[in-house]
Scaffold this active site. Structure first.
Site, PDB file in Angstrom:
ATOM      1  N   HIS B  46       0.844  -1.094   0.034  1.00  0.00           N
ATOM      2  CA  HIS B  46       0.070  -0.250  -0.038  1.00  0.00           C
ATOM      3  C   HIS B  46       0.820   1.400   0.048  1.00  0.00           C
ATOM      4  O   HIS B  46       0.590   2.266  -0.812  1.00  0.00           O
ATOM      5  CB  HIS B  46      -1.024  -0.048   1.187  1.00  0.00           C
ATOM      6  N   HIS B  92     -10.666   2.377  -1.254  1.00  0.00           N
ATOM      7  CA  HIS B  92     -10.771   2.041   0.086  1.00  0.00           C
ATOM      8  C   HIS B  92     -11.431   0.439   0.012  1.00  0.00           C
ATOM      9  O   HIS B  92     -12.652   0.382   0.823  1.00  0.00           O
ATOM     10  CB  HIS B  92     -11.613   2.909   0.974  1.00  0.00           C
TER      11      HIS B  92
END
Lengths: 227, 742, 78
Positions: B46, B92
């Site tokens: 990430h 998300h």
């Protein structure tokens, strides 16, 4: 005419109200911080704008009614000065007792944003005097707690006293409000609370100019009788 | 958690053995627990983009109007007259699958912070969502929660959600996609960045207090979902849009003054990534005392403070001697504010807990030495799926009604009415009204303006089915569709942000499709002259080994010089002539919604776009809309030209029928329902048709008159006759029926 | 001293969220559910206050802020 638009923490339609007054109508308008205790000298009208004051904690409008500025807003209303509450502003007016009744969550339990038709029910107020009775205004709503509640005695009284300013068109009630009420007046007819957003319907480019006359009416109502 | 740092603990932090060895070598010692925490989140997929970094370089990122490309909190492009727009999209996905309301809400909150960190006032939100089959109660719960969460956060912030896209496919059953986009406006000469300033400058923490929220959320976002993900629930952060609204106003107020040197959102990996990135970008060091970090909970240790993902927080470096000004503004807005450290010249990140040093790491090790992998790639046997099935001929009417009711095509009104789309008094084309969202720009101070002529248009697009069948072509088609949608409202494309959602990159076929999709995006952007200015990568979108369709979502941003000249997608008046821009025979059924509906399979190869023709169609579309010659414009996308025509009949302010005759001699189903690039349905007053034809031809585009607006039915003589009421019912209620059916 | 203030909707005031919960409970097999009403619990940490005084103050809090007495009732639990 000078109109004060109150910014509470979480207000988000304050800029839009100032924009319509200042840029579209050429009326002097300015923002007032909720912690102020006085309205600036020369204030002739007050707008409590839409938004989520205090994040809608407890109930929409429940905390904003205790903001320091509300004392001055109440005093202005008691003197007969025009006060307009839009959306969260209406919720604040109802919580503060400047308007009767209460606001509930929409019957759909969901936030709703769409254009609705509202019917002008009375011309006897600074805000509605430039409309035709029965005129349909095209305006957006955008709220989660817009279901106006009033016990039967109060509803009867509002009707008897001609204090319902706007009704959603039959079959177009977006929130389940009692008697399709979209906006109502105080007994003095100088305080109006409404869930739809006239400030988002004051330019043809945005889809409707139907809200403009409301601000024109408000802005010319009390000219020269400054607070 | 055990305090002994060893390879086992490193693995439980998501680091591989060789990554841990790399740390030991780089440090020359065993890291402390806090150091291990910092390195594990900074080296997570990430934060480090370790599987994707080398491939992202293939995207074009430059144009004369780019003021800030990838690498900052958001990209920025110049829109003239002293104004610029900042925008970015971010995923998300994993948090939203675990807790849809909060996952989606904090996604929206995070992307808005990214944009106002640049000094921009957010003026528009879009989102790109993917869900699985609505037959599952869990999927209906996820859809409801995500939509409520997006609305809950964006509505409270007073930023209109003006558009987006939603598609449904069984591949998303175990991994939904929630990609949130925000665009903001700022003066072009006042962009705020994150590179640390002068040595000795104070590092200031502002916003919410720190709690134990989402510790290790950033690591979670890079792990494949397994059965144990239910146990990770406490790691999900809770959003507080009220605090973020105050944070927005306080930051923008402070940005009016000459105080901030650098500013960085505390997003994923919180204080860790914000402090490391600031130091790295500025070529400096940073020293932080965690004891000075405002906290919501007692007894938090340094590890927890550094890794907390509590939302609505920012880190700033301010000019020496200005802290009292910062304090005054943030206290006015009832927000926490504290000096928690300072910038150093050591090029090290030093974390103290009072006087004890709990971490002391070289910035180079954390950022520059982060792993970067050239993962193996393997082209799958795409051809095996390129043969189209034999579909029964005829039956256009029932097929059209079936397509209109498909959740991917049907009206999304049930969804977008939950978003405030008109706050800020600037929405000219909101959701469901036109092919792209159009918002009038504010004035230089970010306030609504009645004299502003300029607007921005935005469109979110990508078809995962095309990308599965032919990744490169699929991604290219997605970019072209976004530009086509912009053309429909008269907007010139200026920039693009992407959100690359894929499965496990350690699987060579997934990695191959990822790389191919990047090439496809690059090809489209280069053809259009559109730079990629920001973006995000979300990998490991797999559950139980099943990957999602490759979904490199994009939002393209375009500029409109005169916002009074845009076009809706619905027909306007009876008697208007209907025309097609572009060639219908370029479309095909490969990967189409029709094939998916009738076979429940992914079959066929998506139609090849012919770039010069596509560009001519866009050019003609933009010119016609800007000239005010057309009354509606709607692109042919999922479901093909009949679906586009039906939508133009029923999606406008008034409903109409139409009588048409589709050109060409090819196979009927392909003409009616074929998909691909470059066809736009337009309508114009009969007396303007000659001008329309001349302008389109002047732009080099193919144009064909196909019929007339009017009547109670959509009619193609000899082939189709369906009432407007039926068309409207299928389209308007399709999604509601899919949600209600159990 | 810790106190709880329970705020509930008055009888007769529509509670769409409560109705939805009741409906879901019935769908889950709790057929005996006749209705559900959703309220709020506000936990208040009062510090050192005598019980009688606390009760009086909590009532004031309920009247003034915690409940909207047009539509809500409240109860103080010490």
């Amino acid at each position: 005419m000078r109109i004060a638009v109150v910014t509470f923490p979480g207000s988000n339609c304050d800029e839009d109200a100032v924009h319509v007054l200042r840029n579209v109508l050429g009326v002097a308008a300015f923002k007032v911080w909720h912690r102020d205790t006085q309205l600036p000298a020369g204030t002739e009208g007050v707008i409590l704008p839409g938004g989520f004051s205090y994040g809608d904690a407890l109930r929409s409008g429940a905390l904003a009614r205790f903001s320091p500025i509300m004392g001055a807003v109440r005093a202005h209303a008691e003197k007969g000065g025009p006060v307009l509450g839009i959306c969260n502003g209406m919720q604040i007016l109802v919580e503060s007792g400047l308007l009767p009744g209460a606001m509930l969550q929409n019957s759909s339990r969901k936030f709703v944003c769409r254009w609705v038709g509202i019917q002008v029910e009375t011309l006897h107020s600074p805000f509605t005097r430039f409309y035709q009775k029965g005129q349909i205004l095209n305006v957006p709503v955008a709220h989660h707690e817009g279901c106006y509640y009033a016990p039967p005695e109060l509803l009867a009284q509002l009707k008897a006293e001609d204090r319902i300013a706007f009704r959603y068109q039959a079959g177009d009630n977006p929130n389940g409000a009692a008697d399709d009420i979209a906006g109502l007046l105080n007994p003095g007819r100088n305080v109006l609370g409404m869930m739809p957003h006239p400030e988002r319907a004051s330019e043809g480019l945005l889809g409707s100019e139907d809200g403009k006359a409301l601000f024109v009416g408000m802005a010319s109502a009390w000219a020269g009788r400054a607070a | 958690m055990s305090g002994v740092v060893d390879v086992k603990l490193a693995r439980s932090h998501g680091l591989t053995e060789s990554e841990y060895q790399h740390i030991l070598d780089g440090l020359g010692r065993v890291p402390t627990l806090v150091e291990l925490g910092i390195l594990s989140v900074m080296w997570s997929e990430h934060c480090s983009y370790k599987s994707s970094r080398r491939h992202l370089k293939n995207l074009p990122t430059e144009a004369p109007w780019v003021l800030q490309g990838p690498g900052e909190n958001a990209g920025v492009i110049d829109v003239g007259d002293g104004q610029a727009v900042a925008f970015k999209m971010e995923s998300h996905n994993h948090p939203s699958f675990i807790e849809p309301y909060q996952g989606a809400a904090t996604g929206v909150g995070g992307i808005m912070r990214d944009v106002f960190t640049m000094g921009a006032r957010p003026i528009a939100n879009l989102n790109s969502l993917r869900f699985g089959r609505l037959e599952s109660p869990r999927m209906r719960f996820l859809l409801g929660g995500v939509v409520a969460g997006i609305g809950g956060y964006g509505n409270c912030m007073g930023v209109p959600t003006v558009g987006g896209e939603i598609a449904f496919d069984p591949s998303y059953d175990g991994n939904i996609l929630v990609n949130a986009f925000t665009l903001g406006v700022l003066p072009s000469d006042r962009i705020f960045r994150s590179a640390a300033g002068a040595v000795g400058s104070p590092v200031v923490y502002v916003g919410s207090k720190t709690g134990r929220d989402g510790i290790h959320g950033a690591t979670m976002a890079s792990e494949e979902f397994g059965k144990e993900s239910e146990e990770k629930r406490p790691r999900v952060q809770v959003g507080d849009p009220f605090t973020e609204k105050k944070l927005l106003e306080a930051c923008l107020e402070l940005m009016q003054e000459d105080v901030i040197v650098a500013i960085q959102d505390m997003g994923a990996a919180g204080l860790t990534s914000s402090s490391c990135e600031m130091a790295s970008r500025g070529g400096k060091g940073i020293e932080i005392d965690v004891e000075r970090v405002p906290r919501r909970e007692t007894g938090m240790n340094a590890y927890e403070v550094m890794l907390s993902e509590s939302q609505e927080r920012m880190l700033m470096v301010v000019k020496d001697g200005t802290f009292e000004r910062v304090r005054a503004i943030f206290e006015k807005w009832d927000l926490s504010v504290a000096v928690i450290g300072h910038i150093t010249d050591t090029q090290r990140v030093v974390i103290k807990e009072a006087e004890t040093v709990v971490a002391d790491l070289p910035v180079g090790l954390i950022v520059d030495d982060a792993p970067s992998y050239d993962r193996p790639q393997q082209r799958p046997n795409l051809e095996a799926r390129w043969t189209l099935p034999n579909l029964a001929p005829g039956g256009l009417g029932p097929r059209l009604l079936g397509l209109l009711a498909r959740p991917t095509i049907a009206s999304k009104r049930l969804v977008y009415e939950q978003y405030d789309s008109s706050v800020r008094a600037a929405t000219i084309q909101g959701p469901g009204r036109a092919d792209a969202a159009v918002v009038r720009l504010p004035d230089l101070n970010g306030a609504p303006s009645a004299t502003q002529k300029k607007g921005v248009a935005m469109s979110a697009d990508m078809n995962g089915r095309y990308c599965q069948l032919d990744p490169r072509r699929g991604a290219l088609l997605g970019v072209l569709e976004a530009a086509r949608n912009l053309a429909c409202v008269g907007a010139e494309p200026k920039g693009l942000t992407d959100c690359l959602n894929f499965g496990n990159p350690e699987k060579p076929e997934v990695m191959w499709s990822f790389v191919e999709c990047i090439h496809g995006l690059a090809e489209g952007c280069k053809a259009l002259g559109v730079p990629v200015v920001s973006g995000n990568v979300s990998l490991y979108n797999e559950t139980e080994g099943r990957a999602i369709l490759p979904t490199p979502s994009v939002v393209m941003v375009g500029l409109i010089e005169d916002v009074t000249r845009t076009a809706p997608l619905g027909f306007a008046d009876p008697g208007d002539r209907i025309l097609l821009l572009g060639r219908l025979d370029r479309l095909g059924l490969g990967g189409s919604e029709l094939v998916a509906m009738e076979t429940a399979e992914l079959l066929g190869r998506p139609a090849e776009p012919h770039l010069p023709e596509v560009l001519a169609t866009h050019r003609a579309g933009i010119q016609l809309v800007r000239a005010g010659l057309v009354k509606s414009a709607h692109d042919v996308a999922e479901g093909g030209v009949l679906v586009a025509l039906a939508e133009s009949c029923v999606a406008g302010a008034r409903r109409f029928g139409a009588e048409i005759d589709l050109p060409g001699q090819g196979e009927l189903l392909a003409r009616a329902f074929g998909e691909g690039a470059s066809v736009i349905v337009i309508s114009a007053a009969p007396e303007r048709v000659a001008e329309v034809l001349a302008m389109a031809k002047g732009a080099g585009a193919e144009i064909t008159e196909i019929g007339t607006v009017g009547g109670e039915r959509l009619i193609w003589p000899g082939h189709l006759s369906v009432s407007v009421a039926e068309l409207h019912d299928a389209w308007a209620n399709g999604l509601g029926r899919a949600l209600a059916a159990v | 001293m810790h106190a709880r203030v329970l705020v509930t909707l008055k009888k007769g005031v529509l509670d769409p969220a409560g109705e939805a919960v009741a409906g879901s409970l019935r769908q889950l097999g709790f057929e005996e559910v006749r209705g559900a009403r959703i309220g709020k619990v506000i936990e208040i940490d009062l510090g050192d206050v005598p019980q009688a005084e606390a009760e009086k103050r909590l009532r004031e809090m309920g009247q003034k802020l915690l409940a909207n007495t047009v539509i809500e009732d409240f109860e103080v639990v010490l």
